[in-house]
Design a protein around this motif. Sequence first.
Motif, mmCIF file in Angstrom:
data_model
loop_
_atom_site.group_PDB
_atom_site.id
_atom_site.type_symbol
_atom_site.label_atom_id
_atom_site.label_comp_id
_atom_site.label_asym_id
_atom_site.label_seq_id
_atom_site.Cartn_x
_atom_site.Cartn_y
_atom_site.Cartn_z
ATOM 1 N N ASP A 184 0.786 -1.001 0.094
ATOM 2 C CA ASP A 184 -0.090 -0.022 0.087
ATOM 3 C C ASP A 184 0.836 1.185 -0.069
ATOM 4 O O ASP A 184 0.369 2.366 -0.385
ATOM 5 C CB ASP A 184 -0.979 -0.014 1.152
ATOM 6 N N ASP A 185 1.994 1.079 0.503
ATOM 7 C CA ASP A 185 2.960 2.322 0.573
ATOM 8 C C ASP A 185 4.266 2.211 0.034
ATOM 9 O O ASP A 185 5.126 1.282 0.187
ATOM 10 C CB ASP A 185 3.091 2.464 2.142
ATOM 11 N N PRO A 186 4.509 3.249 -0.959
ATOM 12 C CA PRO A 186 5.685 3.036 -1.804
ATOM 13 C C PRO A 186 7.058 3.261 -0.812
ATOM 14 O O PRO A 186 8.036 2.525 -1.080
ATOM 15 C CB PRO A 186 5.739 4.425 -2.574
ATOM 16 N N GLU A 187 6.960 3.989 0.352
ATOM 17 C CA GLU A 187 8.024 4.174 1.178
ATOM 18 C C GLU A 187 8.514 2.993 1.566
ATOM 19 O O GLU A 187 9.669 2.363 1.632
ATOM 20 C CB GLU A 187 7.649 5.013 2.157
ATOM 21 N N SER A 188 7.641 2.142 2.419
ATOM 22 C CA SER A 188 7.897 0.881 2.813
ATOM 23 C C SER A 188 8.320 -0.335 1.513
ATOM 24 O O SER A 188 9.163 -1.006 1.972
ATOM 25 C CB SER A 188 6.949 0.458 3.729
ATOM 26 N N ALA A 189 7.755 -0.058 0.380
ATOM 27 C CA ALA A 189 7.921 -1.006 -0.347
ATOM 28 C C ALA A 189 9.389 -1.220 -0.937
ATOM 29 O O ALA A 189 9.733 -2.019 -1.591
ATOM 30 C CB ALA A 189 6.814 -0.860 -1.552
ATOM 31 N N VAL A 190 10.005 0.201 -0.989
ATOM 32 C CA VAL A 190 11.259 0.348 -1.655
ATOM 33 C C VAL A 190 12.502 0.060 -0.743
ATOM 34 O O VAL A 190 13.529 -0.187 -1.212
ATOM 35 C CB VAL A 190 11.424 1.759 -2.279
ATOM 36 N N ARG A 191 12.106 -0.438 0.420
ATOM 37 C CA ARG A 191 13.241 -0.437 1.346
ATOM 38 C C ARG A 191 14.401 -1.424 1.287
ATOM 39 O O ARG A 191 15.380 -1.201 1.479
ATOM 40 C CB ARG A 191 12.715 -0.561 3.038
ATOM 41 N N ASP A 192 13.805 -2.560 0.709
ATOM 42 C CA ASP A 192 14.905 -3.585 0.389
ATOM 43 C C ASP A 192 14.854 -3.923 -0.850
ATOM 44 O O ASP A 192 15.295 -5.074 -1.502
ATOM 45 C CB ASP A 192 14.559 -4.658 1.468
ATOM 46 N N ALA A 193 14.311 -3.095 -1.886
ATOM 47 C CA ALA A 193 14.351 -3.297 -3.283
ATOM 48 C C ALA A 193 15.536 -3.410 -3.910
ATOM 49 O O ALA A 193 16.626 -2.586 -3.287
ATOM 50 C CB ALA A 193 13.497 -2.465 -4.073
ATOM 51 N N GLU A 194 15.975 -4.007 -4.838
ATOM 52 C CA GLU A 194 17.272 -4.026 -5.636
ATOM 53 C C GLU A 194 16.935 -3.245 -6.809
ATOM 54 O O GLU A 194 18.003 -2.751 -7.521
ATOM 55 C CB GLU A 194 17.627 -5.597 -5.682
ATOM 56 N N ILE A 195 15.933 -3.100 -7.342
ATOM 57 C CA ILE A 195 15.476 -2.509 -8.519
ATOM 58 C C ILE A 195 14.030 -1.894 -8.358
ATOM 59 O O ILE A 195 13.245 -2.448 -7.795
ATOM 60 C CB ILE A 195 15.393 -3.282 -9.687
ATOM 61 N N VAL A 196 13.958 -0.412 -8.605
ATOM 62 C CA VAL A 196 12.538 0.162 -8.343
ATOM 63 C C VAL A 196 12.435 0.812 -9.907
ATOM 64 O O VAL A 196 13.332 1.387 -10.538
ATOM 65 C CB VAL A 196 12.685 1.365 -7.418
ATOM 66 N N PRO A 208 10.917 9.319 -0.064
ATOM 67 C CA PRO A 208 11.945 10.120 0.534
ATOM 68 C C PRO A 208 13.142 9.370 0.043
ATOM 69 O O PRO A 208 13.183 7.922 -0.218
ATOM 70 C CB PRO A 208 11.839 10.282 1.856
ATOM 71 N N GLU A 209 14.453 10.035 -0.292
ATOM 72 C CA GLU A 209 15.609 9.311 -0.553
ATOM 73 C C GLU A 209 15.997 8.417 0.398
ATOM 74 O O GLU A 209 16.644 6.998 0.483
ATOM 75 C CB GLU A 209 16.733 10.396 -0.808
ATOM 76 N N SER A 210 15.823 8.600 1.709
ATOM 77 C CA SER A 210 15.735 7.819 2.994
ATOM 78 C C SER A 210 15.650 6.445 2.822
ATOM 79 O O SER A 210 16.124 5.517 3.833
ATOM 80 C CB SER A 210 15.722 8.460 4.262
ATOM 81 N N ALA A 211 14.371 6.015 2.039
ATOM 82 C CA ALA A 211 13.790 5.053 2.284
ATOM 83 C C ALA A 211 14.412 3.859 1.301
ATOM 84 O O ALA A 211 14.323 2.670 1.689
ATOM 85 C CB ALA A 211 12.359 5.212 1.650
ATOM 86 N N LEU A 212 15.343 4.269 0.555
ATOM 87 C CA LEU A 212 16.015 3.340 -0.313
ATOM 88 C C LEU A 212 17.184 2.551 0.090
ATOM 89 O O LEU A 212 17.885 3.257 1.220
ATOM 90 C CB LEU A 212 16.354 3.990 -1.578
ATOM 91 N N PRO A 213 17.636 1.403 -0.056
ATOM 92 C CA PRO A 213 18.684 0.872 0.483
ATOM 93 C C PRO A 213 20.220 1.461 -0.159
ATOM 94 O O PRO A 213 20.056 2.255 -1.077
ATOM 95 C CB PRO A 213 18.700 -0.644 -0.192
ATOM 96 N N ALA A 214 21.112 1.328 0.223
ATOM 97 C CA ALA A 214 22.459 1.788 -0.221
ATOM 98 C C ALA A 214 22.957 1.682 -1.493
ATOM 99 O O ALA A 214 23.226 2.152 -2.300
ATOM 100 C CB ALA A 214 23.611 1.551 0.853
#
Length: 312
Positions: A184-196, A208-214
């Motif tokens: 439901d939420d893009p921010e939580s959905a990208v937290r451990d993504a390898e490709i978005v 936010p940028e901070s939601a993405l992994p390194a």
Amino acid sequence: MTKRSAMKTITLGEREIREAVTMSEAIDAVRRGFADLAGGAFEMPTRTALRDGQFLVMAAHHRPTASAMIKTLSVNFARRPAIAGTVTWTETGRPDHLVADAAPVTALRTGAAVGVATDLLAAPEAGRLTLIGAGAQAPDQVRAVHTVRPLSRLTVVDADPRRARDLVETLAPELAEVELCTADDPESAVRDAEIVCCATNATSPLFPESALPAQVHVNAIGAYRPTMRELPDELLAGSTVVVDELDAVLEESGEIIHALESGALTREALTELGTALTAASPEYGKRTVFKTVGVAVQDWALARLLAEKFLH
């Protein structure tokens, strides 16, 4: 009396296009097109946008083959399909030409460009994809990424949860070995993504940028007008940024324009995809971004592929 060859016009609808072109073929064709663009093989004006992008006209001439493509379309996100129009292909010296439905060509060529960029920029083992936006462009985004980076997991996020579920159900037969889920939420959905992949008509950043992994690769295809934005400045400032074509994004990409105006990004930090294809491989372990507004060389590449199959 001079004999004239009878002109042949081939008209292709979605079924014929989909049956004729695989995603792998589309990716290869678009990759070659971008390489030719970097090599100066194209005459390609920036597209004409009328009524704030509701009507678009795109053209490309490939000098080596004396071939040209013109696409005209209308865009209306309140209707289905949102894109309607035609792609016309012609070659100097040949009376035959081809007219194709612009909606499937646009979806295929946009997916193919993302496939080219993902193959170049995403980590070799990347397999977790988060897709934000479940509209008409979404299925080919998934197919393109899956072609170059076989997926282990797909998470789909959309403002309408039903659309996200419908997309997952549609793609399930093609992704038999892939974990499929919605969020439901893009921010939580990208937290451990390898490709978005971002494929929305958003006017402000989706997360936010901070939601993405390194380490992550992000494709952004939705925003094609200066008033539209999917990515935050902070992400662009801290990433390797590749664009489809510099003049196009400077005129049309809300993300790039906003980041340049805010000082988060400089023009020198932008690399065109065709140039990146011939440069050294990217450093993995960093964030990478591919921003595309869509350029005519992509449509030319798909139209040429169709011409080779139906006219030659």
